[in-house]
Design an enzyme around this catalytic site. Structure first.
Site, PDB file in Angstrom:
ATOM      1  N   TYR A   9       2.070  11.345   1.000  1.00 30.62           N
ATOM      2  CA  TYR A   9       2.056  10.236   1.951  1.00 30.62           C
ATOM      3  C   TYR A   9       2.032  10.756   3.387  1.00 30.62           C
ATOM      4  CZ  TYR A   9       3.701   7.572  -2.146  1.00 30.62           C
ATOM      5  OH  TYR A   9       3.852   7.012  -3.392  1.00 30.62           O
ATOM      6  N   GLY A  46       4.250  -2.220  -7.820  1.00 27.04           N
ATOM      7  CA  GLY A  46       3.225  -3.263  -7.936  1.00 27.04           C
ATOM      8  C   GLY A  46       3.712  -4.575  -8.494  1.00 27.04           C
ATOM      9  N   ALA A  55       1.743  -7.440  -7.379  1.00 24.57           N
ATOM     10  CA  ALA A  55       0.302  -7.345  -7.643  1.00 24.57           C
ATOM     11  C   ALA A  55      -0.497  -7.392  -6.342  1.00 24.57           C
ATOM     12  CB  ALA A  55      -0.159  -8.444  -8.599  1.00 24.57           C
ATOM     13  N   LYS A  56      -0.154  -6.468  -5.431  1.00 25.27           N
ATOM     14  CA  LYS A  56      -0.824  -6.370  -4.127  1.00 25.27           C
ATOM     15  C   LYS A  56      -0.724  -7.660  -3.323  1.00 25.27           C
ATOM     16  CE  LYS A  56      -4.092  -2.742  -5.493  1.00 25.27           C
ATOM     17  NZ  LYS A  56      -5.513  -2.327  -5.563  1.00 25.27           N
ATOM     18  N   GLY A  57       0.334  -8.410  -3.556  1.00 22.91           N
ATOM     19  CA  GLY A  57       0.553  -9.647  -2.811  1.00 22.91           C
ATOM     20  C   GLY A  57      -0.148 -10.861  -3.385  1.00 22.91           C
ATOM     21  N   LEU A  58      -0.952 -10.666  -4.438  1.00 24.02           N
ATOM     22  CA  LEU A  58      -1.702 -11.779  -5.013  1.00 24.02           C
ATOM     23  C   LEU A  58      -0.780 -12.839  -5.610  1.00 24.02           C
ATOM     24  CD1 LEU A  58      -4.605  -9.853  -6.804  1.00 24.02           C
ATOM     25  CD2 LEU A  58      -4.733 -11.159  -4.674  1.00 24.02           C
ATOM     26  N   LEU A  59       0.391 -12.411  -6.088  1.00 26.75           N
ATOM     27  CA  LEU A  59       1.326 -13.361  -6.686  1.00 26.75           C
ATOM     28  C   LEU A  59       2.072 -14.174  -5.631  1.00 26.75           C
ATOM     29  CD1 LEU A  59       2.707 -11.051  -9.489  1.00 26.75           C
ATOM     30  CD2 LEU A  59       1.466 -13.194  -9.856  1.00 26.75           C
ATOM     31  N   LYS A  84      -1.440 -13.626  -0.757  1.00 27.12           N
ATOM     32  CA  LYS A  84      -2.716 -12.989  -0.429  1.00 27.12           C
ATOM     33  C   LYS A  84      -3.869 -13.781  -1.067  1.00 27.12           C
ATOM     34  CE  LYS A  84      -1.247  -9.513   2.002  1.00 27.12           C
ATOM     35  NZ  LYS A  84      -1.213  -8.138   1.491  1.00 27.12           N
TER      36      LYS A  84
END
Length: 298
Positions: free
Chosen positions: A51, A198, A201-205, A208
């Site tokens: 990182y 995760g 889920a990359k903010g989809l839940l 996003k």
């Protein structure tokens, strides 16, 4: 904050922990955020030598040096930066691991790492050699325990059979229920803790915009999220359900959350509180979101 034992180790980690890769502010801003997380009960901080080409480890080390005996420091190894800075190459060799640990120790301002993790891996790796390196580091006292970060069932099974890993970091969420097929129970049966990444889920839940994700089309994602939010009724409750879902499995020790701001930190801490979340709520969620399965690396 509740704490859970990490597999068969003596390490106890907060149910929600800090995924340090998310740090994107200035140095002092990041240090302030890390210290606030600690003050709120988070004790597990997860970084990697990859990182920001080691800079992430440096800021974590600087922030937490004064409270070293009160925190669990975890970092990862296996991705070797090229000398010219053009990228990195996968290198799980014994020699690289034994050399890389010393650089991580310096950056983290510590003489031991609580959890040292292999940052990926394939079944074609020299697994026995990799394990030997971690065992040497344990004997030397440079690390307390070791684990792997992997979503590949065949790699996970190999390490379960051959090594003394105490943890596996893997992607797991309502949109990614692949670990439920075999991996979670396998790890629970061998007293190996799971560190979840995760979970949102990359903010989809949460909030996003819908897009394709794993085997789900954009329209499927949109429809499932709509059902989730209707079930949750408001964003705070939805966030709580999403975060609590992976924690219900007995193998899971902590959800590693990518936190960038104090607002996100406080939202995450509020979501980790049970506040009336019942098993039946999570069971209903599992009926809304169909199971999916690993197609490769089985």
């Amino acid at each position: 904050m509740k704490y859970r034992k990490l597999g068969k180790s003596e390490i106890k980690v907060s149910e929600v922990s800090f995924g340090c890769m998310s740090l994107k502010g200035g140095e002092q801003e990041n240090i302030t955020l890390l210290n606030r997380a600690f003050e709120e009960g988070i004790n597990y901080f997860d970084t990697a030598d990859l990182y920001d080409a080691g800079e992430n480890e440096k800021v974590v080390g600087k922030a937490l040096e004064s409270k070293r005996d009160q925190v669990i420091l975890a970092t990862k190894v296996g991705n070797q930066m090229r000398p010219d800075g053009s990228g990195w190459d996968w290198n799980p060799s014994k020699s690289h691991i034994l050399n890389a640990v010393d650089e991580s120790l310096k950056r983290l301002r510590t003489d031991y790492i609580d959890l040292y993790q292999l940052h990926g891996g394939t079944i074609e790796d020299p697994i026995d050699e990799t394990i030997e390196a971690f065992e040497i580091l344990k004997d030397q006292g440079k690390i307390r325990e070791y684990g792997i970060s992997s979503i590949r069932p065949n790699v996970i099974k190999a390490y379960v059979e051959k090594s003394n890993i105490v943890s596996v970091m893997m992607q797991y969420s309502l949109f990614d229920r692949r670990p439920e097929e075999t991996c979670l129970d396998l790890l629970a049966n061998h007293d190996i803790g799971v560190l979840v990444r995760g979970a949102y889920a990359k903010g989809l839940l949460l909030d996003k915009p819908a897009k394709e994700y794993l085997n789900w089309s954009k329209e499927e994602v949109k429809d499932l999220v709509k059902q989730l939010h209707a079930f949750g009724k408001n964003m705070d409750r939805t966030r709580q359900l999403v975060l609590q879902y992976p924690l219900q499995h007995k193998a899971v020790a902590s959800v590693v959350s990518g936190i960038r701001t104090e607002v996100q930190l406080m939202e995450t801490l509020e979501a980790i509180k049970e506040n009336g979340t019942l098993p039946k709520d999570l069971d209903q969620l599992s009926e809304i979101f169909p199971k999916n399965y690993y197609q490769n690396h089985r």
